[in-house]
Design an enzyme around this catalytic site. Structure first.
Site, PDB file in Angstrom:
ATOM      1  N   LEU A  17       2.264   5.695   0.667  1.00 13.59           N
ATOM      2  CA  LEU A  17       1.900   6.781  -0.247  1.00 13.59           C
ATOM      3  C   LEU A  17       3.079   7.732  -0.437  1.00 13.59           C
ATOM      4  O   LEU A  17       3.399   8.130  -1.557  1.00 13.59           O
ATOM      5  CB  LEU A  17       0.692   7.539   0.318  1.00 13.59           C
ATOM      6  N   ASP A 180      -8.230  13.965  -5.494  1.00 16.08           N
ATOM      7  CA  ASP A 180      -8.795  12.811  -6.178  1.00 16.08           C
ATOM      8  C   ASP A 180      -7.816  12.575  -7.325  1.00 16.08           C
ATOM      9  O   ASP A 180      -7.768  13.364  -8.268  1.00 16.08           O
ATOM     10  CB  ASP A 180     -10.191  13.121  -6.730  1.00 16.08           C
ATOM     11  N   HIS A 181      -7.017  11.533  -7.220  1.00 16.31           N
ATOM     12  CA  HIS A 181      -5.885  11.445  -8.156  1.00 16.31           C
ATOM     13  C   HIS A 181      -6.346  11.284  -9.605  1.00 16.31           C
ATOM     14  O   HIS A 181      -5.589  11.542 -10.520  1.00 16.31           O
ATOM     15  CB  HIS A 181      -4.886  10.360  -7.737  1.00 16.31           C
ATOM     16  N   LYS A 185      -5.019  13.003 -13.835  1.00 15.23           N
ATOM     17  CA  LYS A 185      -4.654  12.214 -15.026  1.00 15.23           C
ATOM     18  C   LYS A 185      -4.768  13.063 -16.291  1.00 15.23           C
ATOM     19  O   LYS A 185      -5.736  13.801 -16.468  1.00 15.23           O
ATOM     20  CB  LYS A 185      -5.549  10.969 -15.126  1.00 15.23           C
ATOM     21  N   HIS A 243     -13.911   8.816  -7.884  1.00 16.09           N
ATOM     22  CA  HIS A 243     -13.385   8.839  -9.252  1.00 16.09           C
ATOM     23  C   HIS A 243     -14.473   8.778 -10.331  1.00 16.09           C
ATOM     24  O   HIS A 243     -14.452   9.540 -11.288  1.00 16.09           O
ATOM     25  CB  HIS A 243     -12.415   7.670  -9.473  1.00 16.09           C
TER      26      HIS A 243
HETATM   27  C1  BG6 Z   1      -7.813   4.245  -5.566  1.00 15.23           C
HETATM   28  C2  BG6 Z   1      -8.565   3.099  -4.962  1.00 15.23           C
HETATM   29  O1  BG6 Z   1      -8.420   5.451  -5.237  1.00 15.23           O
HETATM   30  O2  BG6 Z   1      -7.785   4.095  -6.969  1.00 15.23           O
HETATM   31  C3  BG6 Z   1      -7.923   1.778  -5.349  1.00 15.23           C
HETATM   32  O3  BG6 Z   1      -8.571   3.210  -3.551  1.00 15.23           O
HETATM   33  C4  BG6 Z   1      -7.766   1.686  -6.844  1.00 15.23           C
HETATM   34  O4  BG6 Z   1      -8.690   0.679  -4.859  1.00 15.23           O
HETATM   35  C5  BG6 Z   1      -7.127   2.940  -7.418  1.00 15.23           C
HETATM   36  O5  BG6 Z   1      -6.963   0.557  -7.119  1.00 15.23           O
HETATM   37  C6  BG6 Z   1      -7.155   2.917  -8.921  1.00 15.23           C
HETATM   38  O6  BG6 Z   1      -6.369   3.964  -9.423  1.00 15.23           O
HETATM   39  P1  BG6 Z   1      -5.735   3.911 -10.870  1.00 15.23           P
HETATM   40  O7  BG6 Z   1      -5.050   5.214 -11.028  1.00 15.23           O
HETATM   41  O8  BG6 Z   1      -4.803   2.732 -10.889  1.00 15.23           O
HETATM   42  O9  BG6 Z   1      -6.854   3.702 -11.840  1.00 15.23           O
END
Ligand code: BG6
Length: 490
Positions: A17, A180-181, A185, A243
């Site tokens: 990471l 929460d990435h 976005k 997500h």
């Molecule tokens: C992560 C999950 O939180 O999000 C992964 O643990 C997944 O399994 C990823 O692949 C997807 O993220 P993104 O940004 O590629 O849609």
């Protein structure tokens, strides 16, 4: 808010990471002049590498993963801020050395004691590290202290609560930045703007005009090297608990009274409170779980989930989830929120489709004798954009109606990545796009009954799907029984 000087301690600094996301994010912020000129970063890892070796790792990470071409000019200035401290994080007596280094750097760089602790490491250590930080006095500082952590935050409500209680001994809720990435976005941040800055949408954004909402987060990758984690977690915990529910909150929330984090969190939490919880007997009626089997993706054969390395050959873990969810409040009563997410699907795509209701009476028809609905499509990834599907007369034809699209597409490119935005926000002290504990806990309370029901079921409810497809038939039937269908990704 102003950016202030700080020291950031990254636990897990030799990990994936840190390399793929954190160093490039810091570099992007540095290059865009979004960091204070006085800051320092301390990498923590188990391995006893030297500071120069660590700085090499940082350089390589940026060469490989940064959105920006690395520039020699200014590089020395950037990397001079990176230090390394080997540490066994379970050994509380070892933290004194870290404390010494922090103080030294705070003197050298003239920093006011603002301290960031970024835990980019196995989540079972989150509790231990925060307890040890307090016990060793590292969180007693003259400036602010902030903790950044990532999911998974627990594996159910009970474990999440225990972990949260432990962390809260050291950090207050306003000091905990749960990433929460998806919230970093571009187009997810844009949802509220589209909704609340256009008089066109708000009057229609309810059960009187919206037929259903579809949220897709499909991936083509398989389980990769993460089987040890994934085979225990499954798609429900990995994607839906965080997500997907975050996207539902953004689409469904009421306008906040002001654009401040407290007001926004309060509205988001209300959505989760209204989200209908399923009883054990309802789970299979509203939720579908699937697992991928061998198939073909991009012209090459790929193995089934159970054939993947480190996956139990009898695993019942779901790699796909679809569901029909309801937000039982005035605005959304009766509107299905269809969700689906999975690994090894036909396409990588994150998209939200708002399907509007049909006209009360159709005067016009298309070739098939009906009229397609209006759709608002919010494309999140890999395309960033928005398009609106309308009906119009086919030019030249007498009475043939065709769908036309009004589209906006952000092809500006090079926009900061999710991590860069989020770390930038955390540095400013802006919690808007971080997950509050109330959201985490309510999300688990929604997920847990589904998880428990599935854990008691055998293979007969785990729908197989071929890799490279849009998931099992059962996911299509969820919609077709109401006369709806999944809209294809553009
Ligand atoms: C992560 C999950 O939180 O999000 C992964 O643990 C997944 O399994 C990823 O692949 C997807 O993220 P993104 O940004 O590629 O849609």
């Amino acid at each position: 808010p102003q950016v202030e000087p700080f020291v950031m301690v990254i636990f897990g600094a030799t990990g994936d990471l840190a390399r793929r996301k954190l160093f490039p994010a810091l570099y992007g912020l540095f290059r865009d002049k979004k960091l204070h000129e006085r800051f320092a970063v301390i990498g923590i890892g188990r391995r006893p590498i030297t500071m120069d070796e660590f700085r090499d790792t940082v350089r390589k990470a940026i060469d490989e993963h940064s959105r920006l071409e690395r520039e020699e000019a200014g590089w020395a200035d950037f990397v001079a801020r990176f230090y390394y401290q080997p540490l066994n994080v379970k050994d509380v007596s070892a933290y004194a050395q870290l404390g010494g280094l922090m103080e030294r750097l705070e003197n050298e760089w003239n920093l006011p004691g603002n301290r960031f602790f970024y835990l980019a490491m196995a989540p079972d250590l989150f509790g231990t590290v925060s307890t040890n930080l307090k016990a060793s006095g590292l969180t007693e500082t003259t400036g602010w202290k902030r903790l950044i952590i990532e999911k998974p935050f627990g594996e159910d409500y009970e474990s999440a609560k225990a972990l949260n209680d432990q962390i809260r001994q050291t950090f207050a809720e306003e000091e905990i930045y749960r990433i929460d990435h998806y919230l970093g976005k571009e187009m997810i941040q844009n949802i509220e703007v589209i909704r609340f800055a256009n008089s066109l949408f708000e009057p229609l954004w309810n059960n009187r005009y919206i037929d259903n909402i579809q949220i897709t987060a499909s991936e083509t990758v398989g389980v990769e090297e993460r089987a040890a984690y994934y085979d225990k977690a499954g798609a429900l915990r990995d994607m839906v608990q965080n997500h997907i529910l975050q996207m539902i909150m953004m689409v469904a929330m009421e306008p906040p009274s002001r654009l401040v984090p407290e007001a926004i969190h309060a509205e988001k939490v209300k959505v989760l409170r209204s989200l209908r919880r399923l009883t054990k007997d309802e789970v299979n009626q509203y939720m579908v779980r699937g697992q991928y089997q061998a198939g073909v993706l991009d012209g090459r054969p790929v193995p089934g989930y159970r054939e993947e390395e480190n996956v139990d050959p009898h695993s019942l873990t779901e790699t796909f989830v679809a569901g029909e969810l309801y937000v039982d409040n005035f605005r959304w009563s009766g509107v299905p929120f269809y969700i689906r997410t999975g690994k090894r699907m036909a396409q990588k795509s994150t998209e939200i489709v708002i399907q509007f209701k049909e006209m009360p009476k159709n005067l016009y028809f298309n070739k098939n004798g009906d009229l397609g609905p209006n759709l608002l499509v919010i494309s999140i990834n890999p395309v960033e954009g928005l398009h609106f599907v309308l009906n119009a007369k086919k030019p030249g034809a007498d009475n043939d109606v065709v769908p036309i699209a009004m589209a906006f597409c952000n092809d500006r490119g090079g926009s900061p990545e999710a991590y860069e935005r989020l770390i930038g926000d955390a540095i400013k002290g802006d919690m808007t796009f971080f997950t509050h504990w109330d959201e985490v806990s309510l999300a688990w309370k929604f997920i847990d009954p589904i998880r428990r029901a599935w854990d008691q079921q055998d293979e007969s409810t785990l729908h197989p799907y071929r890799a490279g497809t849009w998931g099992p038939d059962a996911a299509h039937q969820l919609l077709s029984r109401r006369g709806a269908r999944w809209w294809p990704s553009r």
